[in-house]
Design an enzyme around this catalytic site. Sequence first.
Site, PDB file in Angstrom:
ATOM      1  N   ASP A 129       0.915  -1.409  -0.169  1.00  0.00           N
ATOM      2  CA  ASP A 129       0.107   0.012   0.100  1.00  0.00           C
ATOM      3  C   ASP A 129       0.688   1.351  -0.132  1.00  0.00           C
ATOM      4  O   ASP A 129       1.959   1.448   0.874  1.00  0.00           O
ATOM      5  CB  ASP A 129      -0.721  -0.518   1.081  1.00  0.00           C
ATOM      6  CG  ASP A 129      -2.008   1.123   1.580  1.00  0.00           C
ATOM      7  OD1 ASP A 129      -2.129   1.920   0.957  1.00  0.00           O
ATOM      8  OD2 ASP A 129      -3.015   0.473   1.615  1.00  0.00           O
ATOM      9  N   ALA A 136      -3.758  -1.203  12.971  1.00  0.00           N
ATOM     10  CA  ALA A 136      -3.074  -3.060  12.856  1.00  0.00           C
ATOM     11  C   ALA A 136      -2.517  -3.239  10.815  1.00  0.00           C
ATOM     12  O   ALA A 136      -2.020  -3.202  10.746  1.00  0.00           O
ATOM     13  CB  ALA A 136      -4.162  -3.636  13.439  1.00  0.00           C
ATOM     14  N   TYR A 137      -3.705  -2.926  10.212  1.00  0.00           N
ATOM     15  CA  TYR A 137      -3.577  -2.686   8.915  1.00  0.00           C
ATOM     16  C   TYR A 137      -2.832  -1.699   8.381  1.00  0.00           C
ATOM     17  O   TYR A 137      -1.777  -2.611   7.591  1.00  0.00           O
ATOM     18  CB  TYR A 137      -4.989  -1.875   7.808  1.00  0.00           C
ATOM     19  CG  TYR A 137      -4.560  -2.245   6.587  1.00  0.00           C
ATOM     20  CD1 TYR A 137      -4.630  -3.161   5.366  1.00  0.00           C
ATOM     21  CD2 TYR A 137      -4.108  -1.020   5.934  1.00  0.00           C
ATOM     22  CE1 TYR A 137      -4.758  -3.111   4.239  1.00  0.00           C
ATOM     23  CE2 TYR A 137      -3.732  -0.422   4.850  1.00  0.00           C
ATOM     24  CZ  TYR A 137      -3.940  -1.879   4.000  1.00  0.00           C
ATOM     25  OH  TYR A 137      -4.138  -1.448   2.398  1.00  0.00           O
ATOM     26  N   TYR A 138      -1.788  -1.338   8.641  1.00  0.00           N
ATOM     27  CA  TYR A 138      -1.023   0.030   8.282  1.00  0.00           C
ATOM     28  C   TYR A 138       0.227  -1.308   8.662  1.00  0.00           C
ATOM     29  O   TYR A 138       1.423  -1.008   8.001  1.00  0.00           O
ATOM     30  CB  TYR A 138      -0.334   1.199   8.738  1.00  0.00           C
ATOM     31  CG  TYR A 138      -1.894   1.768   7.918  1.00  0.00           C
ATOM     32  CD1 TYR A 138      -1.337   2.290   6.058  1.00  0.00           C
ATOM     33  CD2 TYR A 138      -2.118   2.843   8.646  1.00  0.00           C
ATOM     34  CE1 TYR A 138      -2.198   2.414   5.863  1.00  0.00           C
ATOM     35  CE2 TYR A 138      -3.476   3.487   7.307  1.00  0.00           C
ATOM     36  CZ  TYR A 138      -3.151   3.376   6.447  1.00  0.00           C
ATOM     37  OH  TYR A 138      -4.313   4.122   5.610  1.00  0.00           O
TER      38      TYR A 138
END
Length: 200
Positions: free
Chosen positions: A101, A113-115
């Site tokens: 990303d 959490a995603y990053y």
Amino acid sequence: CNTGCASLGDLGPDCKIVQADLSKNRVAEDLFASAVACFGTVDHLINNASLFPQLNIEETTAEVWEEVMNVHSTTPFFLSRALFLHLKKREVVGSIINMVDTKTSSPTASRPAYYCAKGALLAQTKALAVALGPTIRVNSISPGPILSNGEDSYFTRMAEKLPVKRTGNVDDICQAVRYLLGATFVTGLDLTVDGGQHLL
């Protein structure tokens, strides 16, 4: 092995689907074995599955963290390992492409959490490029605004702000994938496909 591929359009009768819940532990080996059973051999792996929970740090539980890390980092690692063992046994070479990303380098507070998980996948790209070479080349693609996740106003703003004055589409990512699959002297690269978003 599921041959119900009507939704995939023109891919033809050789299209097959192998499924697993990548958020669970220890699914990679069985999933890879199922793919080999379907296709006979596997030469390339694209780690493209994603979870995108919009949860701030206070809302992020251990269970959410584990699911997000499994999808973006743990399962891709062990799928990569399985591909390596498969190719090494066959004495052939292949490649891996990890979808990261472009915002990993400038994350927001809305989904830590995603990053973190995408950052782990980016680090994994470089580590495995060394660990799996020369059998496997490992690269990543960092997309920018390609498909709306429901935040249409964000995409409208980005189309005005990006240097290319548009948001991306699936073909933009496919072009990058085709390049990396065939680029036999490229490994450990993160290819940013974001219309210049990283410059803003």
